[in-house]
Design an enzyme around this catalytic site. Structure first.
Site, short mmCIF file in Angstrom:
data_model
loop_
_atom_site.label_atom_id
_atom_site.label_comp_id
_atom_site.label_asym_id
_atom_site.label_seq_id
_atom_site.Cartn_x
_atom_site.Cartn_y
_atom_site.Cartn_z
CG ASP A 241 71.05 82.72 62.12
OD1 ASP A 241 70.23 83.66 62.09
OD2 ASP A 241 70.77 81.60 62.57
CG HIS B 94 76.86 88.38 69.35
ND1 HIS B 94 76.59 89.58 69.97
CD2 HIS B 94 75.81 88.15 68.51
CE1 HIS B 94 75.43 90.05 69.54
NE2 HIS B 94 74.94 89.21 68.66
#
Length: 206
Positions: free
Chosen positions: A77, A189
């Protein structure tokens, strides 16, 4: 227990599947695992992302797919956190505009730019955050996180990314969507989170 030959990626996003096959190429080769998308299991329903953190949502998705398939599962996520918005859109990044389908990314970007239209450059700091989860039958779920920082631009620039990639301006002046795939994987990320998780995958299936 028979060594699994597949590990399921809990996403229907084709861009993520492609990215993660690249990021995890080395550990997939070492372990002999084939990374397959959840779309290979059409009977599975989408998992409700009811968590209030990236780690909670990644865990929910990975464990649901693991339990439904009996196979090891990966999930992530991730989202954009804008400082002046108190970390929003955060876990609501994909749903920020309320638009779904092919127009979702453009609608999310347009709404965010409109919301920050009057915010001066020195207050536009932002970053992407990703939580990546590995859920293996009979083992505790492992979560690793990664982040990349920059500033929110004033218009989308670049065509190599997706989501909010064209908005995040990195320290070198380029947006995440202007990087090559290899450059993005090195600093993103998602790249950082899954490279950390790759060692856990290797340990579980070596």
């Amino acid at each position: 227990m028979t060594q699994p030959t597949r590990i399921v990626l809990a996403t229907r996003n084709a861009h993520k599947v492609e990215e993660l096959r690249d990021i995890l190429a080395d550990v997939l080769e070492r372990t002999g695992l084939d990374l397959v998308p959840v779309t290979d299991f059409p009977e599975l329903e989408d998992v409700v992302e009811s968590g209030v953190t990236f780690a909670a949502n990644a865990t929910l998705k990975a464990e649901a797919v693991r339990d439904a398939t009996g196979l090891p599962a990966l999930a992530d996520d991730s989202g954009l956190a804008v400082d002046v918005l108190g970390g929003s859109p955060g876990v609501f990044s994909a749903r920020w505009s309320g638009v779904s389908g092919a127009d979702k990314d453009a609608a999310n970007n347009a709404l965010l730019l409109a919301q920050l239209g009057d915010v001066p450059d020195q207050h536009r700091a932002a970053g992407f955050v990703c939580a990546a989860a590995l859920a293996v039958p009979g083992q505790d779920t492992i979560v690793r996180e990664g982040a990349v920082r920059g500033a929110l631009g004033r218009e989308p620039i670049g065509s190599n990314g997706f989501g909010y990639d064209p908005l995040l301006v990195l320290p070198d002046g380029r947006t995440l969507a202007q990087l090559t795939a290899q450059e993005k994987h090195e600093i993103s990320h998602r790249g950082r989170a899954f490279r950390a998780l790759a060692e856990d995958i290797a340990a579980a299936f070596a």
